[in-house]
Design a protein around this motif. Sequence first.
Motif, PDB file in Angstrom:
ATOM      1  N   LEU A 108       0.828  -1.214   0.000  1.00 35.57           N
ATOM      2  CA  LEU A 108       0.000   0.000   0.000  1.00 35.57           C
ATOM      3  C   LEU A 108       0.860   1.261   0.000  1.00 35.57           C
ATOM      4  CD1 LEU A 108      -2.814  -1.055   2.480  1.00 35.57           C
ATOM      5  CD2 LEU A 108      -3.070  -0.561   0.056  1.00 35.57           C
ATOM      6  N   THR A 109       1.963   1.220   0.735  1.00 40.98           N
ATOM      7  CA  THR A 109       2.877   2.359   0.757  1.00 40.98           C
ATOM      8  C   THR A 109       3.468   2.611  -0.619  1.00 40.98           C
ATOM      9  OG1 THR A 109       3.420   1.853   3.056  1.00 40.98           O
ATOM     10  CG2 THR A 109       4.936   3.303   1.870  1.00 40.98           C
ATOM     11  N   ILE A 110       3.879   1.559  -1.300  1.00 43.22           N
ATOM     12  CA  ILE A 110       4.424   1.722  -2.648  1.00 43.22           C
ATOM     13  C   ILE A 110       3.356   2.253  -3.590  1.00 43.22           C
ATOM     14  CG2 ILE A 110       5.402   0.487  -4.626  1.00 43.22           C
ATOM     15  CD1 ILE A 110       6.750  -1.385  -2.621  1.00 43.22           C
ATOM     16  N   GLU A 111       2.122   1.800  -3.425  1.00 45.82           N
ATOM     17  CA  GLU A 111       1.026   2.288  -4.274  1.00 45.82           C
ATOM     18  C   GLU A 111       0.797   3.780  -4.060  1.00 45.82           C
ATOM     19  OE1 GLU A 111      -1.736   1.883  -7.224  1.00 45.82           O
ATOM     20  OE2 GLU A 111      -0.362   0.350  -6.511  1.00 45.82           O
ATOM     21  N   ILE A 112       0.863   4.230  -2.818  1.00 44.80           N
ATOM     22  CA  ILE A 112       0.704   5.657  -2.540  1.00 44.80           C
ATOM     23  C   ILE A 112       1.854   6.451  -3.142  1.00 44.80           C
ATOM     24  CG2 ILE A 112       0.738   7.366  -0.669  1.00 44.80           C
ATOM     25  CD1 ILE A 112      -0.836   5.279   1.006  1.00 44.80           C
ATOM     26  N   ILE A 113       3.075   5.936  -3.022  1.00 43.65           N
ATOM     27  CA  ILE A 113       4.237   6.618  -3.602  1.00 43.65           C
ATOM     28  C   ILE A 113       4.107   6.673  -5.123  1.00 43.65           C
ATOM     29  CG2 ILE A 113       6.724   6.428  -3.990  1.00 43.65           C
ATOM     30  CD1 ILE A 113       6.912   5.326  -1.114  1.00 43.65           C
ATOM     31  N   ASP A 114       3.645   5.574  -5.739  1.00 44.01           N
ATOM     32  CA  ASP A 114       3.473   5.553  -7.195  1.00 44.01           C
ATOM     33  C   ASP A 114       2.422   6.548  -7.664  1.00 44.01           C
ATOM     34  OD1 ASP A 114       5.414   3.775  -7.897  1.00 44.01           O
ATOM     35  OD2 ASP A 114       4.082   2.034  -8.001  1.00 44.01           O
ATOM     36  N   LEU A 127      16.118   3.562  -2.061  1.00 47.97           N
ATOM     37  CA  LEU A 127      15.774   4.259  -0.825  1.00 47.97           C
ATOM     38  C   LEU A 127      14.399   3.819  -0.316  1.00 47.97           C
ATOM     39  CD1 LEU A 127      16.379   6.455   1.297  1.00 47.97           C
ATOM     40  CD2 LEU A 127      15.259   8.079  -0.242  1.00 47.97           C
ATOM     41  N   ILE A 128      13.434   3.704  -1.229  1.00 48.39           N
ATOM     42  CA  ILE A 128      12.102   3.229  -0.837  1.00 48.39           C
ATOM     43  C   ILE A 128      12.205   1.818  -0.267  1.00 48.39           C
ATOM     44  CG2 ILE A 128       9.851   2.541  -1.750  1.00 48.39           C
ATOM     45  CD1 ILE A 128      10.179   4.865  -3.785  1.00 48.39           C
ATOM     46  N   ALA A 129      12.944   0.958  -0.958  1.00 44.63           N
ATOM     47  CA  ALA A 129      13.108  -0.417  -0.495  1.00 44.63           C
ATOM     48  C   ALA A 129      13.821  -0.450   0.859  1.00 44.63           C
ATOM     49  CB  ALA A 129      13.881  -1.238  -1.527  1.00 44.63           C
ATOM     50  N   ALA A 130      14.832   0.381   1.046  1.00 42.83           N
ATOM     51  CA  ALA A 130      15.568   0.400   2.315  1.00 42.83           C
ATOM     52  C   ALA A 130      14.649   0.802   3.466  1.00 42.83           C
ATOM     53  CB  ALA A 130      16.751   1.360   2.218  1.00 42.83           C
ATOM     54  N   LEU A 131      13.838   1.824   3.266  1.00 37.68           N
ATOM     55  CA  LEU A 131      12.920   2.246   4.324  1.00 37.68           C
ATOM     56  C   LEU A 131      11.876   1.176   4.621  1.00 37.68           C
ATOM     57  CD1 LEU A 131      12.441   5.990   3.327  1.00 37.68           C
ATOM     58  CD2 LEU A 131      13.797   5.071   5.215  1.00 37.68           C
ATOM     59  N   LEU A 132      11.396   0.515   3.576  1.00 35.42           N
ATOM     60  CA  LEU A 132      10.406  -0.548   3.797  1.00 35.42           C
ATOM     61  C   LEU A 132      11.034  -1.774   4.451  1.00 35.42           C
ATOM     62  CD1 LEU A 132       8.272  -0.255   0.557  1.00 35.42           C
ATOM     63  CD2 LEU A 132       7.618   0.374   2.883  1.00 35.42           C
ATOM     64  N   ILE A 133      12.275  -2.085   4.101  1.00 33.21           N
ATOM     65  CA  ILE A 133      12.968  -3.214   4.740  1.00 33.21           C
ATOM     66  C   ILE A 133      13.129  -2.955   6.232  1.00 33.21           C
ATOM     67  CG2 ILE A 133      15.218  -4.362   4.911  1.00 33.21           C
ATOM     68  CD1 ILE A 133      15.379  -4.053   1.811  1.00 33.21           C
ATOM     69  N   VAL A 161      21.220  -4.213   7.380  1.00 28.57           N
ATOM     70  CA  VAL A 161      22.294  -3.729   6.493  1.00 28.57           C
ATOM     71  C   VAL A 161      22.508  -4.691   5.327  1.00 28.57           C
ATOM     72  CG1 VAL A 161      24.772  -3.259   6.375  1.00 28.57           C
ATOM     73  CG2 VAL A 161      23.437  -2.385   8.291  1.00 28.57           C
ATOM     74  N   LEU A 162      22.551  -5.991   5.614  1.00 27.07           N
ATOM     75  CA  LEU A 162      22.746  -6.973   4.548  1.00 27.07           C
ATOM     76  C   LEU A 162      21.570  -6.971   3.573  1.00 27.07           C
ATOM     77  CD1 LEU A 162      24.693  -9.154   3.549  1.00 27.07           C
ATOM     78  CD2 LEU A 162      23.395 -10.800   4.917  1.00 27.07           C
ATOM     79  N   SER A 163      20.363  -6.806   4.069  1.00 24.24           N
ATOM     80  CA  SER A 163      19.190  -6.766   3.196  1.00 24.24           C
ATOM     81  C   SER A 163      19.226  -5.559   2.271  1.00 24.24           C
ATOM     82  CB  SER A 163      17.913  -6.728   4.029  1.00 24.24           C
ATOM     83  OG  SER A 163      17.805  -7.850   4.844  1.00 24.24           O
ATOM     84  N   ILE A 164      19.601  -4.415   2.815  1.00 20.53           N
ATOM     85  CA  ILE A 164      19.667  -3.204   1.996  1.00 20.53           C
ATOM     86  C   ILE A 164      20.776  -3.320   0.955  1.00 20.53           C
ATOM     87  CG2 ILE A 164      20.196  -0.728   2.076  1.00 20.53           C
ATOM     88  CD1 ILE A 164      18.742  -0.698   4.810  1.00 20.53           C
TER      89      ILE A 164
END
Length: 184
Positions: A108-114, A127-133, A161-164
């Motif tokens: 839902l957050t990605i949909e709002i950003i899109d 950056l979006i992925a890092a914040l969501l991770i 850190v490894l995920s990002i």
Amino acid sequence: MKNPVTAIRLPLRPGREYESRFDREPSTLKMLAIPISSVIVASMVTTLPFLTQQPILPPFGFLMLLAWRLMRPGLLPVWSGVPFGLVDDLFSGQPFGCAGLLWSIAMLTIEIIDSRAIWRDHLQDWLIAALLIITVLLGGLWITGMAHAAAHPLVLLPQIVLSILLYPLVVRICARLDSWRLAT
């Protein structure tokens, strides 16, 4: 001595080797199965026998879901975070419904950003992925802490850190799968 009988190779479909590849429709099964199966297989990576005292293995299913959603916005529906999260809960050992809730909030957050963004590049997606991770991993720790005694949030720092850092590699794998998916 030579064999007097020689085999003649006939094509399985006559004329098929000279047909044009243009204007052919890709397989619908292939178009849908590759993204779905890649997220499920990536969620199953957590079942590998990798023993540590701290959580360090990234949530590959979530990373793959983010990569597909950020790379191909219309491919997966917004509600797909719930079933993918529930499948991940089966393999990760989190309380059932934890990833279903958190992944759907991330979608839902990605949909709002899109809906608000005019364009994005790879760094903004990262950056979006890092914040969501960070949000999903800390949210999972918080939800787990409601059922059991939770560890300090700094325990998740190596996993975050490894995920990002692995997110661009997952995007590369996802792009390779997407090019294979779109090939006829």
